[in-house]
Write a protein that holds these residues in place. Structure first.
Motif, PDB file in Angstrom:
ATOM      1  N   VAL A 256      -0.239  20.043   0.832  1.00 27.16           N
ATOM      2  CA  VAL A 256      -1.409  20.895   1.044  1.00 27.16           C
ATOM      3  C   VAL A 256      -2.555  20.022   1.547  1.00 27.16           C
ATOM      4  CG1 VAL A 256      -0.671  22.484  -0.782  1.00 27.16           C
ATOM      5  CG2 VAL A 256      -2.294  20.662  -1.319  1.00 27.16           C
ATOM      6  N   ALA A 257      -3.590  20.674   2.075  1.00 26.42           N
ATOM      7  CA  ALA A 257      -4.790  19.977   2.578  1.00 26.42           C
ATOM      8  C   ALA A 257      -4.431  18.818   3.500  1.00 26.42           C
ATOM      9  CB  ALA A 257      -5.657  19.497   1.412  1.00 26.42           C
ATOM     10  N   GLU A 258      -3.503  19.075   4.406  1.00 30.02           N
ATOM     11  CA  GLU A 258      -2.978  17.986   5.244  1.00 30.02           C
ATOM     12  C   GLU A 258      -3.990  17.489   6.270  1.00 30.02           C
ATOM     13  OE1 GLU A 258       1.528  17.978   5.925  1.00 30.02           O
ATOM     14  OE2 GLU A 258       1.035  20.132   5.958  1.00 30.02           O
ATOM     15  N   ASP A 259      -5.060  18.229   6.521  1.00 26.70           N
ATOM     16  CA  ASP A 259      -6.082  17.733   7.445  1.00 26.70           C
ATOM     17  C   ASP A 259      -6.809  16.513   6.878  1.00 26.70           C
ATOM     18  OD1 ASP A 259      -5.423  19.747   9.151  1.00 26.70           O
ATOM     19  OD2 ASP A 259      -7.223  20.973   8.788  1.00 26.70           O
ATOM     20  N   ASN A 260      -6.832  16.384   5.561  1.00 25.75           N
ATOM     21  CA  ASN A 260      -7.503  15.258   4.891  1.00 25.75           C
ATOM     22  C   ASN A 260      -6.532  14.587   3.917  1.00 25.75           C
ATOM     23  OD1 ASN A 260     -10.572  17.176   4.608  1.00 25.75           O
ATOM     24  ND2 ASN A 260      -9.944  15.797   6.231  1.00 25.75           N
ATOM     25  N   PRO A 261      -5.611  13.784   4.411  1.00 22.61           N
ATOM     26  CA  PRO A 261      -4.647  13.129   3.514  1.00 22.61           C
ATOM     27  C   PRO A 261      -5.331  12.104   2.604  1.00 22.61           C
ATOM     28  CG  PRO A 261      -4.468  12.239   5.723  1.00 22.61           C
ATOM     29  CD  PRO A 261      -5.394  13.415   5.819  1.00 22.61           C
ATOM     30  N   PRO A 262      -4.789  11.867   1.412  1.00 22.82           N
ATOM     31  CA  PRO A 262      -5.367  10.876   0.510  1.00 22.82           C
ATOM     32  C   PRO A 262      -5.247   9.457   1.069  1.00 22.82           C
ATOM     33  CG  PRO A 262      -3.855  12.338  -0.648  1.00 22.82           C
ATOM     34  CD  PRO A 262      -3.653  12.565   0.811  1.00 22.82           C
ATOM     35  N   VAL A 263      -6.153   8.615   0.643  1.00 22.90           N
ATOM     36  CA  VAL A 263      -6.094   7.194   0.980  1.00 22.90           C
ATOM     37  C   VAL A 263      -4.888   6.579   0.251  1.00 22.90           C
ATOM     38  CG1 VAL A 263      -7.296   4.985   0.756  1.00 22.90           C
ATOM     39  CG2 VAL A 263      -8.574   7.062   1.308  1.00 22.90           C
ATOM     40  N   PRO A 264      -4.104   5.722   0.911  1.00 28.22           N
ATOM     41  CA  PRO A 264      -3.014   5.037   0.198  1.00 28.22           C
ATOM     42  C   PRO A 264      -3.558   4.258  -0.996  1.00 28.22           C
ATOM     43  CG  PRO A 264      -2.802   4.722   2.567  1.00 28.22           C
ATOM     44  CD  PRO A 264      -4.144   5.356   2.339  1.00 28.22           C
TER      45      PRO A 264
ATOM     46  N   LEU B 168      -2.318  15.004  -6.828  1.00 26.51           N
ATOM     47  CA  LEU B 168      -2.397  13.889  -5.892  1.00 26.51           C
ATOM     48  C   LEU B 168      -1.406  12.844  -6.403  1.00 26.51           C
ATOM     49  CD1 LEU B 168      -5.628  12.130  -4.593  1.00 26.51           C
ATOM     50  CD2 LEU B 168      -3.553  10.882  -5.145  1.00 26.51           C
ATOM     51  N   LYS B 169      -0.380  12.550  -5.595  1.00 23.99           N
ATOM     52  CA  LYS B 169       0.702  11.691  -6.072  1.00 23.99           C
ATOM     53  C   LYS B 169       1.175  10.702  -5.002  1.00 23.99           C
ATOM     54  CE  LYS B 169       1.929  12.953 -10.277  1.00 23.99           C
ATOM     55  NZ  LYS B 169       2.240  12.017 -11.357  1.00 23.99           N
ATOM     56  N   PRO B 170       1.605   9.495  -5.434  1.00 25.86           N
ATOM     57  CA  PRO B 170       2.355   8.649  -4.514  1.00 25.86           C
ATOM     58  C   PRO B 170       3.604   9.403  -4.056  1.00 25.86           C
ATOM     59  CG  PRO B 170       1.741   7.432  -6.500  1.00 25.86           C
ATOM     60  CD  PRO B 170       1.433   8.877  -6.771  1.00 25.86           C
ATOM     61  N   ILE B 171       3.942   9.278  -2.802  1.00 24.98           N
ATOM     62  CA  ILE B 171       5.057  10.061  -2.265  1.00 24.98           C
ATOM     63  C   ILE B 171       6.359   9.767  -3.002  1.00 24.98           C
ATOM     64  CG2 ILE B 171       6.497  10.385  -0.208  1.00 24.98           C
ATOM     65  CD1 ILE B 171       4.013  10.192   1.493  1.00 24.98           C
ATOM     66  N   PHE B 172       6.571   8.511  -3.429  1.00 29.24           N
ATOM     67  CA  PHE B 172       7.843   8.192  -4.079  1.00 29.24           C
ATOM     68  C   PHE B 172       8.027   8.973  -5.383  1.00 29.24           C
ATOM     69  CE2 PHE B 172       5.098   4.996  -6.141  1.00 29.24           C
ATOM     70  CZ  PHE B 172       5.475   5.119  -7.465  1.00 29.24           C
ATOM     71  N   GLU B 173       6.926   9.386  -6.023  1.00 29.50           N
ATOM     72  CA  GLU B 173       7.040  10.103  -7.295  1.00 29.50           C
ATOM     73  C   GLU B 173       7.497  11.545  -7.106  1.00 29.50           C
ATOM     74  OE1 GLU B 173       4.206   9.977 -10.394  1.00 29.50           O
ATOM     75  OE2 GLU B 173       3.520   7.946  -9.935  1.00 29.50           O
ATOM     76  N   VAL B 174       7.228  12.122  -5.945  1.00 29.05           N
ATOM     77  CA  VAL B 174       7.540  13.544  -5.743  1.00 29.05           C
ATOM     78  C   VAL B 174       8.503  13.765  -4.586  1.00 29.05           C
ATOM     79  CG1 VAL B 174       5.401  14.389  -6.792  1.00 29.05           C
ATOM     80  CG2 VAL B 174       5.426  13.779  -4.362  1.00 29.05           C
ATOM     81  N   ALA B 175       9.118  12.697  -4.083  1.00 29.11           N
ATOM     82  CA  ALA B 175       9.976  12.807  -2.893  1.00 29.11           C
ATOM     83  C   ALA B 175      11.100  13.819  -3.091  1.00 29.11           C
ATOM     84  CB  ALA B 175      10.553  11.433  -2.541  1.00 29.11           C
TER      85      ALA B 175
ATOM     86  N   ASP C 286       0.868  -1.171   0.000  1.00 29.20           N
ATOM     87  CA  ASP C 286       0.000   0.000   0.000  1.00 29.20           C
ATOM     88  C   ASP C 286       0.907   1.225   0.000  1.00 29.20           C
ATOM     89  OD1 ASP C 286      -2.580  -1.161   0.025  1.00 29.20           O
ATOM     90  OD2 ASP C 286      -2.325  -1.676   2.141  1.00 29.20           O
ATOM     91  N   ILE C 287       0.757   2.062  -1.023  1.00 28.18           N
ATOM     92  CA  ILE C 287       1.667   3.180  -1.246  1.00 28.18           C
ATOM     93  C   ILE C 287       1.061   4.466  -0.695  1.00 28.18           C
ATOM     94  CG2 ILE C 287       2.941   4.484  -2.976  1.00 28.18           C
ATOM     95  CD1 ILE C 287       3.777   1.560  -2.778  1.00 28.18           C
ATOM     96  N   PRO C 288       1.743   5.136   0.240  1.00 30.20           N
ATOM     97  CA  PRO C 288       1.212   6.405   0.764  1.00 30.20           C
ATOM     98  C   PRO C 288       1.224   7.493  -0.311  1.00 30.20           C
ATOM     99  CG  PRO C 288       3.428   6.001   1.604  1.00 30.20           C
ATOM    100  CD  PRO C 288       3.022   4.762   0.877  1.00 30.20           C
ATOM    101  N   ARG C 289       0.203   8.359  -0.255  1.00 29.64           N
ATOM    102  CA  ARG C 289       0.091   9.460  -1.207  1.00 29.64           C
ATOM    103  C   ARG C 289      -0.098  10.782  -0.461  1.00 29.64           C
ATOM    104  NH1 ARG C 289      -4.531   7.806  -5.432  1.00 29.64           N
ATOM    105  NH2 ARG C 289      -5.701   7.360  -3.523  1.00 29.64           N
TER     106      ARG C 289
END
Length: 300
Positions: A259-267, A241-248, A160-163
């Motif tokens: 941005v919008a850190e109160d509502n993080p995307p679903v992995p 909206l991106k997987p973290i590895f793509e924009v690390a 499951d990839i965090p985004r």
């Protein structure tokens, strides 16, 4: 092997419905593909396809032979797999697909290491963010982000990839910092989306205090290339909206900020899809295991 080659060509012509497409898939000329079908028809003493200048349709005998031909090829695959398992020297080519970002950052860099470990296996890599048809395009496997629609394929879940949602500081300076999903909609933020033929409507699944909610975002730009979206975000044109590895690397440098850190995307699920009849192929299993170990380690 000539008869087996003829059967393999017949199966691809049947599945693709086009002699030229099957020839490209088999890496032979259209003339050779046509000759193989003719040889097979002469051997069987039946017509397998009805041909006109514009169409090519299987006959009743063609439909019947296709079912048997698939069983023949599956039996050959199984026999070769058993031999490879016995000798521990898997060989041959694997045709592999992956999304652009995943392929460029996690898959492609490790393929030389796999080749060094298994020198008799060749890899043919295809990168695309569009939806692929494994059978029609002659692929052995496809790495995939999301939930597959085709239940006829087998799947191996890898991680499951965090985004996250992110944008350039220049965009935030101009449009303000959205705190949550409601801000995205209320303030009509420019959301940059991946779009390809057949893609569903844009809805970003975000985690809220009331559980996962889907936000129907909109924006001025869309593309079927995920890296194009990243480029637009870097230039300050919107939120991605991106997987973290793509924009690390961009997060580390500060070129993009969350941005919008109160509502993080679903992995998002990362999995590998492969044809049912490939399940016994040791090449397939070895590459999936190799990449699963590498990707899981990279996610830690």
């Amino acid at each position: 092997m000539a008869y087996l080659d003829n059967i393999q060509t017949f199966v691809r012509v049947y599945e693709l419905g086009n002699m030229s497409a099957a020839a490209r898939d088999q890496r032979i000329s259209a003339a050779v593909a046509s000759a193989r079908i003719s040889q097979l028809e002469d051997h069987l003493n039946v017509r397998l396809f009805q041909r006109t200048t514009r169409t090519l349709n299987p006959t009743e005998q063609g439909h019947l032979f296709y079912r048997g031909a698939c069983k023949i090829l599956e039996a050959v695959d199984a026999a070769e797999a058993e031999i490879s398992n016995l000798t521990m020297t898997p060989r041959g080519s694997l045709f592999v697909a992956a999304p652009l970002g995943l392929g460029r950052r996690l898959i492609a860099p490790k393929l030389p290491d796999f080749k060094e470990k298994y020198p008799l296996i060749d890899i043919r890599l295809r990168l695309s963010d569009r939806k692929l048809d494994l059978a029609a395009e002659g692929l052995d496997m496809a790495f995939f982000l999301g939930i597959p629609e085709d239940s006829a394929l087998r799947m191996r879940k890898i991680a499951d990839i965090p985004r996250l949602l992110c944008a350039a500081p220049s965009y935030v300076d101009r449009r303000g910092m959205p705190e949550n999903g409601d801000d995205l909609l209320r303030d009509k933020h420019a959301c940059l989306n991946l779009r390809y033929p057949g893609a569903p409507e844009f809805q970003w699944p975000l985690q809220t205090d009331d559980g996962v909610q889907r936000f129907s975002v909109q924006g001025p730009f869309e593309s079927d290339d995920g890296d194009v979206l990243t480029g637009w975000a870097l230039d300050g044109h919107g939120i991605i909206l991106k997987p973290i590895f793509e924009v690390a690397e961009h997060l580390k440098s500060g070129a993009l900020i969350p941005v919008a850190e109160d509502n993080p995307p679903v992995p998002i699920q990362l999995a590998c899809l492969y044809m049912h009849r490939r399940r016994q192929d040791p090449k397939t299993r070895l590459l999936i295991d190799f990449m699963a170990d590498h990707i899981q380690a990279a996610m830690k």
